[in-house]
Design an enzyme around this catalytic site. Structure first.
Site, short mmCIF file in Angstrom:
data_model
loop_
_atom_site.label_atom_id
_atom_site.label_comp_id
_atom_site.label_asym_id
_atom_site.label_seq_id
_atom_site.Cartn_x
_atom_site.Cartn_y
_atom_site.Cartn_z
N GLY A 272 26.60 6.87 27.53
CA GLY A 272 27.56 8.04 28.08
C GLY A 272 28.72 7.97 26.87
N PRO A 307 24.49 2.25 25.33
CA PRO A 307 24.84 3.39 24.54
C PRO A 307 23.83 3.93 23.71
CG PRO A 307 25.54 1.31 23.47
CD PRO A 307 24.92 1.11 24.71
N GLY A 308 23.61 5.34 23.35
CA GLY A 308 22.47 5.87 22.66
C GLY A 308 23.42 6.57 21.57
N ARG A 345 19.53 21.06 20.46
CA ARG A 345 21.02 20.95 21.04
C ARG A 345 21.63 22.35 20.95
NH1 ARG A 345 24.42 18.07 20.22
NH2 ARG A 345 24.81 17.19 22.46
N TYR A 349 22.26 23.34 25.08
CA TYR A 349 23.59 23.13 25.49
C TYR A 349 24.70 23.68 24.82
CZ TYR A 349 20.68 18.73 26.02
OH TYR A 349 19.52 17.79 26.24
N CYS A 377 10.91 32.52 16.36
CA CYS A 377 10.88 33.89 16.82
C CYS A 377 11.53 34.10 18.34
CB CYS A 377 9.43 34.49 16.83
SG CYS A 377 8.72 34.49 15.24
N GLU A 378 12.72 33.88 18.39
CA GLU A 378 13.58 34.07 19.34
C GLU A 378 15.02 34.07 19.19
OE1 GLU A 378 13.84 31.19 22.55
OE2 GLU A 378 11.81 30.72 22.09
N TYR A 406 19.73 12.58 19.85
CA TYR A 406 19.23 13.72 20.51
C TYR A 406 18.56 14.84 19.41
CZ TYR A 406 20.86 10.75 24.09
OH TYR A 406 21.33 9.86 24.93
#
Ligand code: LLP
Length: 454
Positions: A272, A307-308, A345, A349, A377-378, A406
């Protein structure tokens, strides 16, 4: 220390409308803030390799990673945790390229995994099974079997049903499964709602109120070695208070477990730890370490963290080429060849990654607002509106920063775009650490029934 020309985090804001790119840079232009990524003689480098040279050799888009930055992060973290003896199990969901896992295995790190695929990767990278922690709210029977058979060091259990299944699998395999209970401490991590995991409204963990009863049950099961408790309250946490509160809740639980007559030997405090995406501050790891030691340093348990992001996020960039510019509705759109499938991402988010032009902006360049968008295409295929970028022309290269956590792992082949390539750099050496997935390889996995195929 950095070898690069400019390493200041965020430059002073100019008050006039035209912005120069000299010593005074606009507030929104966040310069690279990792020692191994920066400008040298007007060009962006990762360690000693010019990003442009890699683009010429491999084509764009690609992720470029610094190995040295990761080594440094692990060292910094270990220093911040001292003198407590805390095991680092890297959360490989953040980035699982084999080359990275091998580096971390070589540094003596364990791995936090969440699937059978991650188990295979960790073992393939040479991580000893004993150093593997298997987390995750929905482990399948096959995954549990594989983990128990491999002899992983710890399974983090998230429900009574899962506990029972692990006991059954262990019994059938003639083994004893080392288990810790993941408890939901009901602490708000004060982060993005989609990456908050430690409140009672989230799906994760065993409710704090039930933890004692489940611990007592687990301690009685003969196929289970009930070793301790785990928590993980969310990701990208930059405030120390939620961590402090969680550690205090864990310390209280340790006391209650012992008062109940059971033993507890291990605590897994999750990950985190947040980083800076905008040149501001991430979590202060020295403060994190001090809080951990104050609350749990003397509890007589082995400590682990997972931890990442902190280990890798800042150690990588996504490099992309500008395809076109166009004006629409009074705004400028710069279309680049990386898309939301390569870096999800922002779409998921509303995350914002800094944009660093590969050619260092000239001192006299006038900044102009533009939307950096991809080819998918969006409309969610946007990296965001950037107020202060120098004019970018077709053929220019940009890097999206803080892009090693990520990012590549969440890439998809949406729009039949091949999975993006990854380059690992250390010093003046570089290596194609994952090649671009060939479309032909994707096609090989598919087939129509013979009643359809011509
Ligand atoms: N341990 C467990 C049980 C986790 O679920 C996670 C992350 C970690 C450790 C590592 O957390 P970190 O230190 O990296 O914050 N895709 C999102 C982040 C999802 C995090 C999921 N769990 C993003 O791009 O922001």
């Amino acid at each position: 220390m950095s070898n690069f020309d400019s390493v200041s985090l965020v430059q002073k804001k100019r008050t006039n409308c035209c912005t120069n790119w000299g010593n005074e840079m606009p507030a929104e232009f966040v310069r690279p803030h990792v020692a191994q990524i920066g400008y040298r003689s007007g060009e962006l480098f990762v360690e000693q390799v010019p990003v442009r040279a890699i683009a010429e050799e491999f084509g764009t888009p690609f992720y470029a990673y610094s190995a040295t930055a990761v080594r440094e992060r692990i060292e910094m973290l270990r220093d911040a945790l001292k003198p407590a003896d805390v095991r680092i199990c890297y959360a490989m969901k953040a980035n699982n390229n084999l080359s990275l896992l091998q580096i971390l295995a070589g540094l003596g790190c364990g791995m936090d995994i969440v699937s059978g695929g991650e188990l295979e990767r960790a073992l393939a990278a040479g991580v000893p099974a004993q150093r593997i922690v298997f987390s995750g709210v929905g482990k399948s029977k096959q995954e549990i079997k594989a983990a128990v058979a491999a002899g992983v060091g710890q399974l983090n259990v998230e429900s009574t049903e899962e506990l029972e299944l692990i006991a059954k699998v262990a019994r059938n395999g003639g083994k004893k499964a080392p288990v810790v209970l993941r408890v939901n401490p009901d602490v708000d991590a004060a982060t993005h709602p989609k990456i908050t995991t430690g409140t009672r409204h989230n799906k994760f963990g065993i409710p704090y109120e039930s933890a004692l009863a489940v611990y007592a049950k687990a301690s009685k099961l003969s196929e289970i070695d009930c070793l301790g408790v785990a928590v993980h309250i969310g990701s990208q946490i930059t405030d120390i208070q939620p961590f402090r509160r969680t550690f205090e809740r864990v310390a209280e639980l340790v006391g209650r477990i012992r008062a109940q007559g059971n033993t507890i030997a291990r605590l897994d405090l999750g990950g985190g730890l947040g980083v800076s995406y905008d040149g501001g501050s991430g979590i202060d790891i020295a403060t994190y370490g001090a809080n951990l030691r104050e609350t749990l340093g003397d509890c007589g348990c082995e400590l682990t963290i997972e931890p990442g992001r902190l280990v890798v996020a800042e150690a990588g960039i996504l490099v992309s080429e500008v395809l076109y510019n166009k004006a629409q509705g009074g705004e400028k759109f710069t279309i680049v060849d990386a898309g939301m499938n390569d870096l999800m991402r922002p779409a998921l988010y509303d995350a914002r990654h800094p944009v660093w032009p590969v050619a260092e902006p000239a001192a006299e360049a006038v900044a102009e607002p533009c939307h950096i968008v991809g080819p998918v295409c969006e409309s969610s295929d946007t990296f965001g509106k950037y107020e202060q970028l120098p004019p970018l022309a077709s053929g220019d290269l940009i890097a999206l920063g803080v892009a090693r956590a990520y990012c590549a792992v969440m890439a998809s082949s949406y729009n039949a775009r091949p999975l993006v390539q990854e380059i690992l750099i250390e010093g003046d050496r570089y290596r194609l650490a994952r090649r671009r997935q060939p479309v032909a390889a994707m096609l090989k996995l598919e087939q129509a029934g013979e009643w359809i195929a011509p």
